[in-house]
Design a protein around this motif. Structure first.
Motif, PDB file in Angstrom:
ATOM      1  N   GLY A   1     -37.328 -18.018  -7.987  1.00 52.17           N
ATOM      2  CA  GLY A   1     -38.189 -18.173  -6.735  1.00 52.17           C
ATOM      3  C   GLY A   1     -37.644 -19.206  -5.625  1.00 52.17           C
ATOM      4  O   GLY A   1     -36.739 -19.773  -5.721  1.00 52.17           O
ATOM      5  N   ASP A   2     -38.377 -19.348  -4.590  1.00 51.88           N
ATOM      6  CA  ASP A   2     -38.176 -20.325  -3.627  1.00 51.88           C
ATOM      7  C   ASP A   2     -39.335 -21.125  -3.529  1.00 51.88           C
ATOM      8  O   ASP A   2     -40.364 -21.301  -2.728  1.00 51.88           O
ATOM      9  CB  ASP A   2     -38.441 -19.562  -1.953  1.00 51.88           C
ATOM     10  N   HIS A   3     -39.421 -21.920  -4.711  1.00 47.18           N
ATOM     11  CA  HIS A   3     -40.625 -22.753  -4.823  1.00 47.18           C
ATOM     12  C   HIS A   3     -40.477 -24.157  -3.892  1.00 47.18           C
ATOM     13  O   HIS A   3     -39.194 -24.719  -3.676  1.00 47.18           O
ATOM     14  CB  HIS A   3     -40.434 -23.456  -6.396  1.00 47.18           C
ATOM     15  N   PRO A   4     -41.336 -24.769  -3.225  1.00 46.98           N
ATOM     16  CA  PRO A   4     -41.284 -25.661  -2.479  1.00 46.98           C
ATOM     17  C   PRO A   4     -40.698 -27.243  -2.923  1.00 46.98           C
ATOM     18  O   PRO A   4     -40.190 -28.051  -2.327  1.00 46.98           O
ATOM     19  CB  PRO A   4     -42.802 -25.934  -1.859  1.00 46.98           C
TER      20      PRO A   4
ATOM     21  N   HIS B   1     -38.172 -27.101  -4.915  1.00 44.46           N
ATOM     22  CA  HIS B   1     -36.722 -27.062  -5.174  1.00 44.46           C
ATOM     23  C   HIS B   1     -35.904 -28.313  -4.604  1.00 44.46           C
ATOM     24  O   HIS B   1     -35.003 -28.784  -5.402  1.00 44.46           O
ATOM     25  CB  HIS B   1     -36.071 -25.678  -4.700  1.00 44.46           C
ATOM     26  N   GLU B   2     -36.273 -28.602  -3.444  1.00 40.99           N
ATOM     27  CA  GLU B   2     -35.559 -29.750  -2.850  1.00 40.99           C
ATOM     28  C   GLU B   2     -35.827 -30.962  -3.608  1.00 40.99           C
ATOM     29  O   GLU B   2     -34.964 -31.733  -3.680  1.00 40.99           O
ATOM     30  CB  GLU B   2     -36.020 -29.876  -1.399  1.00 40.99           C
TER      31      GLU B   2
ATOM     32  N   ASN C   1     -33.638 -30.792  -6.733  1.00 40.95           N
ATOM     33  CA  ASN C   1     -31.981 -30.859  -6.480  1.00 40.95           C
ATOM     34  C   ASN C   1     -31.841 -32.542  -5.853  1.00 40.95           C
ATOM     35  O   ASN C   1     -30.785 -33.050  -6.499  1.00 40.95           O
ATOM     36  CB  ASN C   1     -31.855 -30.157  -5.171  1.00 40.95           C
TER      37      ASN C   1
ATOM     38  N   SER D   1     -36.317 -21.145 -11.015  1.00 35.31           N
ATOM     39  CA  SER D   1     -34.819 -20.882 -10.482  1.00 35.31           C
ATOM     40  C   SER D   1     -34.771 -19.680  -9.734  1.00 35.31           C
ATOM     41  O   SER D   1     -33.981 -19.449  -8.539  1.00 35.31           O
ATOM     42  CB  SER D   1     -33.877 -20.977 -11.447  1.00 35.31           C
TER      43      SER D   1
END
Length: 692
Positions: free
Chosen positions: A279-282, A284-285, A288, A277
């Motif tokens: 970081g900017d993990h690929p 995430h999308e 979500n 949460s």
């Protein structure tokens, strides 16, 4: 008080006042028990006035002017709507493909058979209804294998029992992937697994897979995070949570230590979520998107988990039935306020659900890519814990004031109470079968098949008021035809077969209805006897799967060594006299089985005493039957003696804790397993050639 009026109310409420027990003896539910069960169903019956009022309410509901929100019908059949609409009433039918049909009801006020299978929307006389049009059958083994007389085979496994390095003490989806690939390479069509429904994250002492918190969601502990987010991220989370040494220790144990293993994994999962949460993990999308598609049902489950985790802080206890009124309502303001202030906790549980869902999805992809024509067969428990997430979030559709069980019989003289809640027949109808449909979809989502535990529950269940003994219950009847149509439709849409566990007392006519829907029953080797003689190969049903044993029965090796009798004697379940009688009966059964095998399997000497040879012959014997599917428990492939679960025990026998010997990737290379899978594959091929 007028007992005739009481019995009338009970019948109107769906209870069977008169029923026939397992010994074919007629039984009648006493007035006192009827009143208690009716009260738990929401129909007061303490006196004549209460009975009359409850009857009036029932009759108003069943003879209302508005049709229920969902009706079911078989494809190519008219649907009788005369209870609510006049003949020739005009209507518009909106089909799932986006097209619409304008027509009128028939002269008998029937909806004509105009629609293909699917959930079609009907607008008529100012009302909007969903019409679930069911295919004639479920997706069948014949459809899955594209053959008219299928002879498939597969394995069954308790998921938690699988091993792999780094699993932390119990099986997970990565170990499952390894077994699936290995089985598929050997020609298996399917792998049936134990239920992996959501449990209680805050209470790791509750781990029976048949007493889940919710049948809508999954047990996140079975997730293999490294397969989804990468091994380095998972190793870092384990290090951050400082549970690495503990997880390695737990991996070496013969039996699963569920509280310790669960606590360690939850700590690591929390650490993993913090990193994900922040970081900017690929992915995430994708997370979500998963959370959005989960909708209200997923949100409620995660809120329930968070509420349970904070129960001590909130001073509300662990059972939602005892919570303050404001927390009993999932859609109430208090729960909404709690969700705002605990958004990260709720998001964590959604994250954990995402991990296990994606892991199970990977497992089914692995199964199909390895050549399996069915793949994973999920297991649907007969009910959910009345104190769990599903009962809390679907209160109008589940009977949390009643528990499900079995009436007294010759095997269980006191009866059984399973501690789980059932659907409310009236609640299902009122809500358009929403809870039943969403449950089917959740369990079909990542599987090529679904085993329905105690399939008789689609027709009736023995329900007992909370706190009452099992003898003080009654059979509650369900809208069987509606539920079978919905099951057929969801099976067809997901292209997944359906198996019905029909061991025990099956109501008259149910087997025929299941067969007509291409729902396979279950036939277990040890039970397939007539007058002490095991059935010849060609007498086995072609409408049921065949198997050597189940999780509630001894393994073949355990049966041959009489280990199950030894366990029952050791635990005091039987006295010396009953033990002696049981062993004498086992000797007779053993001789009968050996005789049947030697008559049907050329390679088995009639005088053999070698358990390994008898197990080999038993597997070949099943393979030669007409069963569309043979499922072999991995325990029997390996020759394991101990069984997964001993009914009638809780902690005196290590139920749901046993692990299999050997790593999941090489488990089927075990000489016994490799030989037996080859025997099964060959006998299935021979059965195919015979029946062509």
């Amino acid at each position: 008080m007028n007992n005739e009026q009481l019995e009338r109310l009970a019948t109107e409420a769906g209870l069977s006042v008169h029923w026939v027990d397992a010994n074919a003896r007629p039984q009648t539910v006493s007035p006192d028990v009827l009143r208690k069960v009716l009260e738990a169903l929401g129909y007061p019956a303490e006196n004549g006035e209460a009975i009359d009022a409850s009857l009036l309410r029932l009759q108003k509901a069943s003879h209302g002017t508005s049709a229920p929100p969902l009706l079911t019908v078989d494809v190519e059949s008219n649907l009788d709507l005369s209870q609510w609409f006049a003949p020739q009433t005009p209507f518009t039918l909106h089909l799932e493909d986006g097209s619409s049909l304008d027509a009128r009801l028939t002269s008998n006020a029937e909806l004509p058979a105009l629609a293909p299978p699917g959930y079609q929307q009907l607008e008529i006389a100012g009302q909007h209804l969903t019409i679930a049009v069911a295919p004639k059958t479920c997706f069948s083994m014949a459809m899955a294998t594209d053959t008219s007389k299928p002879h498939g085979w597969g394995l069954t496994a308790q998921l938690y029992s699988l091993r792999r390095e780094g699993d932390g003490g119990f099986g997970d989806t990565e170990a499952l992937e390894k077994v699936l690939r290995s089985a598929g390479e050997r020609g298996a069509d399917a792998l049936g697994i134990s239920p992996i429904h959501a449990m209680f994250a805050n209470d790791p002492h509750r781990y029976s897979p048949y007493s889940p918190s919710s049948r809508l969601f999954l047990n996140s502990l079975y997730a293999s995070p490294g397969a989804i987010l990468g091994e380095s991220a998972w190793r870092q989370a384990i290090e951050d949570a400082r549970v690495g040494d503990e997880m390695k220790r737990l991996e070496t144990q013969t039996l699963i230590d569920w509280p310790a293993a669960a606590n360690a994994k939850w700590k690591a999962l929390h650490a993993l979520y913090e990193g994900f949460s922040a970081g900017d993990h690929p992915l995430h999308e994708d997370f979500n998107s998963f959370r959005h598609s989960g909708g209200e049902a997923l949100e409620n489950h995660c809120r329930f988990e968070a509420l349970c985790a904070e129960s001590e802080t909130l001073n509300i206890g662990s059972n939602w039935h005892e919570w303050p009124e404001q927390f009993k309502d999932p859609r109430g303001d208090a729960v909404a306020e709690f969700a705002k202030s605990h958004s990260e906790q709720i998001s964590f549980h959604a994250f954990a659900q995402w991990l296990i869902a994606r892991g199970l999805e990977r497992a089914q992809v692995a199964a199909r890519s390895s050549g399996m024509r069915v793949g994973l067969i999920a297991d649907l428990a007969v009910g959910a814990d009345g104190a769990g997430s599903q009962a809390w979030s679907r209160q109008d559709e589940l009977l949390s004031a009643l528990t499900v069980g079995a009436p007294p019989d010759i095997l269980n003289r006191a009866g059984q109470s399973w501690g789980i809640s059932a659907f409310s027949p009236d609640g299902l109808k009122r809500n358009g079968f929403r809870a039943f449909i969403e449950m089917l979809r959740a369990n079909f989502a990542h599987a090529g098949g679904l085993r329905i535990d105690h399939v008789m529950g689609l027709q009736r269940l023995w329900v007992i008021p909370q706190g009452a003994p099992p003898s003080e219950g009654a059979y509650l009847n369900f809208p069987l035809d509606d539920m079978l149509r919905l099951l057929s439709l969801e099976s067809w849409r997901h292209k997944a077969i359906v198996l019905g566990e029909d061991l025990g007392t099956v109501p008259e006519g149910l087997s025929e209805k299941l067969s007509a829907r291409a729902i396979l029953g279950m036939r277990v080797l040890l039970f397939e006897q007539n007058n002490g003689q095991f059935k010849p190969i060609l007498d086995w049903s072609d409408q049921a799967l065949a198997t050597t044993s189940t999780h509630d029965l001894p393994t073949l090796a355990g049966w041959l060594s009489e280990l199950d009798i030894e366990w029952n004697a050791r635990l005091g379940h039987i006295d010396e006299q009953h033990e002696s009688q049981w062993r004498e009966e086992r000797t007779r059964e053993y001789e009968s089985l050996r005789r049947a095998l030697s008559q049907n399997i050329d390679s088995l000497p009639s005088d053999t005493e070698d358990p390994a040879q008898i197990i080999d012959a038993s597997i070949s014997y099943l393979g030669h039957t007409r069963a569309p599917l043979v499922l072999l428990p991995i325990e029997d492939a390996l020759g394991v003696e101990e069984q997964a679960n001993l009914p009638g025990t809780i902690d005196s026998h290590p139920n749901w804790r046993r692990r299999l010997p050997g790593d999941a990737a090489s488990l089927l290379d075990n000489p016994n397993a490799a030989r037996r899978l080859e025997l099964l594959s060959r006998s299935r091929l021979q059965a195919t050639e015979r029946d062509q």
